[in-house]
Design an enzyme around this catalytic site. Structure first.
Site, short mmCIF file in Angstrom:
data_model
loop_
_atom_site.label_atom_id
_atom_site.label_comp_id
_atom_site.label_asym_id
_atom_site.label_seq_id
_atom_site.Cartn_x
_atom_site.Cartn_y
_atom_site.Cartn_z
N GLY A 10 0.83 -1.07 -0.14
CA GLY A 10 -0.06 -0.02 0.02
C GLY A 10 0.89 1.20 -0.08
N THR A 95 -15.28 2.24 4.75
CA THR A 95 -16.43 1.83 5.29
C THR A 95 -17.05 0.75 4.08
OG1 THR A 95 -16.66 3.89 6.18
CG2 THR A 95 -18.66 2.60 6.10
N PHE A 163 -0.69 7.30 13.67
CA PHE A 163 -1.44 8.59 14.20
C PHE A 163 -1.05 10.02 13.26
CE2 PHE A 163 -1.05 5.62 17.67
CZ PHE A 163 -2.36 5.56 17.96
N ALA A 224 -8.65 6.93 19.68
CA ALA A 224 -7.96 8.27 19.58
C ALA A 224 -8.69 9.15 18.47
CB ALA A 224 -6.58 8.07 19.01
N ARG A 261 -6.85 21.08 31.70
CA ARG A 261 -7.35 19.70 31.48
C ARG A 261 -8.28 19.59 30.38
NH1 ARG A 261 -10.96 20.34 36.83
NH2 ARG A 261 -11.12 22.41 35.85
N GLY A 272 -17.41 21.76 9.37
CA GLY A 272 -17.50 20.23 9.60
C GLY A 272 -16.10 19.31 9.29
N CYS A 277 -10.35 9.21 7.48
CA CYS A 277 -10.83 8.53 8.87
C CYS A 277 -11.74 8.85 9.75
CB CYS A 277 -9.44 8.48 9.27
SG CYS A 277 -8.23 7.52 8.04
N ARG A 443 -14.64 28.64 8.13
CA ARG A 443 -13.29 28.22 8.90
C ARG A 443 -12.96 29.38 9.70
NH1 ARG A 443 -11.72 22.89 8.40
NH2 ARG A 443 -12.16 22.05 6.62
#
Ligand SMILES: NC(=O)C1=CN([C@@H]2O[C@H](COP(=O)(O)OP(=O)(O)OC[C@H]3O[C@@H](n4cnc5c(N)ncnc54)[C@H](O)[C@@H]3O)[C@@H](O)[C@H]2O)C=CC1
Ligand SMILES: O=C(O)[C@H]1O[C@H](OP(=O)(O)OP(=O)(O)OC[C@H]2O[C@@H](n3ccc(=O)[nH]c3=O)[C@H](O)[C@@H]2O)[C@H](O)[C@@H](O)[C@@H]1O
EC number: 1.1.1.22
Length: 470
Positions: A10, A95, A163, A224, A261, A272, A277, A443
């Site tokens: 790939g 999907t 990631f 994640a 936090r 949006g 992914c 944006r």
């Protein structure tokens, strides 16, 4: 164990950049990236490094240094598998569009094909590394296929999710927050984990290399992405509340993000989230939860997608309602088509869905994006199957000059946060558009006060229409 020969199946957005950086940092390991897509491989091998199939800042330089030295791109999948001691599987896991789990589950057919190909070709022991994002427990299926080859070859399966984010892929690979490696808890498993740790440890400190069991690693990747997307949907939900209350979402983001936090990242309200992914991985998570009968868990995460769809829809609806409830025959200029800046990737880009909704209202759209090709934009619209390809080409025009794109436009909509949009001569643009001159900033890239001073009717996501100063 010292690995000398690596193969990656790939050569896409993950396989290409990931292996390029691995090769850069491990000049003594031969790395061959293979793909069945001949055009893609030819582009990776192009003598002009500007023609690489993927645009990522810094990628060209990395490929320039490593390609031909210890980094190779090839369509000879079997040879590369046969020669490698370690094989990364980095194929697409979209999907499912058919059968059980349609629209939710991950389609693992490319993963299975890769595993079968490895099983067929391998004559020596191999470490197989899941680089693609996969449902938790996929390693079991891969192992099943590999262990039934009957030719005595031993396989170790590792999970090593990626990631990196597009647009910052090279930086993310050079300086990751962490590297995650999941493997079997047996002696052989530990040895395989160590072999992969050693490859990363040539440039990443060991404290950042986290090792876990396979299932934790597979699941952590989905989680994640779900958490990141959830933050975007959370702030987007608040953006709608800001618009009706007089609060400004940027001020709210800043105020809450200063709480250590909560933290300041991923609180940028937008039209949006897109990208290949987030949606796919959350749908997959929802599907997995449902398949274990965890309906409340599934519903909780599904809401992130529902909110995101709502955000795209209401952006389009707002354009229609501001333009006196009709955009029929009106020219709307789109600035940006990519799902985020600094990438030519358009998969699941909000722009596609906003365009589709406006085309339903018979708008005519002109698109300017600094990196996305005309063919890509038409392919994205054709893929929706909402209208014929001829109709898409009649109603949507793509131009390379932002000023030409705006001429006689009834409205300008900003769909991607490209930095160059801030530098445009908005005064010049104002003089060439139809008045009132509407700008819908999905944006929040422009300065509201300046835009209003120039004469624009400027609306931004998450800013109240009553708030005339921002
Ligand atoms: N795009 C991204 O930023 C990230 C993607 N991922 C995950 O990485 C995986 C790959 O994603 P992308 O690189 O974006 O996909 P992609 O679609 O850009 O690349 C996948 C490549 O695999 C090739 N392929 C499929 N089956 C093959 C086979 N049997 N033999 C040889 N080549 C084959 C395809 O031709 C394609 O070029 C996915 O699971 C994705 O969820 C993970 C982190 C980031
Ligand atoms: O698995 C993946 O494919 C990758 O998905 C995301 O990376 P990516 O989709 O490339 O880009 P992001 O920067 O995460 O942006 C995703 C979308 O969210 C939007 N976004 C992001 C952040 C924000 O504050 N607001 C916002 O609207 C972006 O514009 C974009 O449309 C994750 O950030 C990566 O860690 C992960 O590896």
């Amino acid at each position: 164990m010292k690995i000398q020969n690596v193969c990656c199946i790939g050569a896409g957005y993950v396989g290409g950049p990931t292996m390029a950086v691995l090769a850069l940092k491990n000049p003594d390991i031969k790395i061959t990236v293979v793909d069945i897509n001949k055009v893609r491989i030819a582009a990776w091998n192009d003598s002009d490094f500007n023609n690489l199939p993927i645009y990522e800042p810094g990628l060209k330089e990395v490929v320039q240094e490593a390609r031909g030295r210890n980094l190779f791109f090839s369509t000879d999948v079997e040879k590369a598998i046969d020669e490698a001691e370690m094989i990364f599987i980095s194929v697409n896991t979209p999907t499912k569009t058919y059968g059980k789990g349609k629209g939710m589950a991950a389609d693992l057919k490319y993963i299975e094909l890769s595993a079968r190909q490895i099983a067929k070709v391998a004559t020596t022991d191999k470490i197989v590394v899941e680089k693609s994002t996969l449902p938790v427990r996929t390693a079991q299926a891969i192992k099943n296929i590999l262990d039934h080859t009957g030719n005595g070859v031993k396989f170790q399966i590792l999970s090593n999710p990626e990631f990196l984010a597009e647009g910052t892929a090279v930086q993310d690979l050079l300086n990751p927050d962490r590297v995650l490696i999941g493997g079997e808890e047996s002696e052989d498993g530990k040895e395989a984990i160590e072999a992969l740790v050693n490859i990363y440890a040539t440039w990443i400190s060991r404290e950042k290399i986290l090792t876990t069991n396979v299932w934790s690693s597979e699941l952590s990747k989905l989680v994640a992405n779900a958490f990141l997307a959830q933050r975007v949907s959370s702030i987007n939900a608040i953006s709608e509340l800001c618009e009706v209350t007089g609060a400004d979402v940027s001020e709210v983001s800043k105020a809450i993000g200063m709480d250590s936090r909560i933290g300041p990242k991923f609180l940028q309200a937008s039209v949006g989230f897109g990208g290949s992914c987030f949606q796919k991985d959350i749908l997959n998570l929802v599907y997995i939860a449902k398949s274990y009968g965890l309906n409340e868990v599934a519903d909780y995460w599904e809401q992130v997608i529902i909110m995101n769809d709502h955000q795209k829809n209401r952006f389009a609806e707002n354009i229609v309602s501001k333009l006196y409830n009709t955009v029929s025959g009106k020219k709307i200029t789109f600035f940006g088509w990519a799902f985020k800046k600094d990438t030519n990737d358009t998969r699941e880009s909000a722009a596609i869905y906003v365009a589709d909704a406006l085309l339903d209202e018979q708008a005519e759209i002109t698109v300017y994006d600094p990196k996305v090709s005309e063919e890509r934009i038409y392919a994205d619209l054709d893929y929706l199957n909402t209208r014929s390809p001829e109709e898409n080409r009649r109603l949507v025009k793509i131009v390379n000059d932002p000023y030409i794109a705006c001429q006689n436009a009834h409205a300008i909509a900003i769909l991607t946060e490209w930095d160059e949009f801030k530098e445009f001569n908005w005064h010049k643009i104002y003089s060439s558009v139809i008045k009132p001159a509407f700008v819908f900033d999905g944006r929040k890239v422009l300065d509201g006060r300046t835009m209003k001073q120039l004469g624009f009717q400027y609306t931004a996501i998450g800013v109240s229409i009553f708030n005339s100063t921002s």
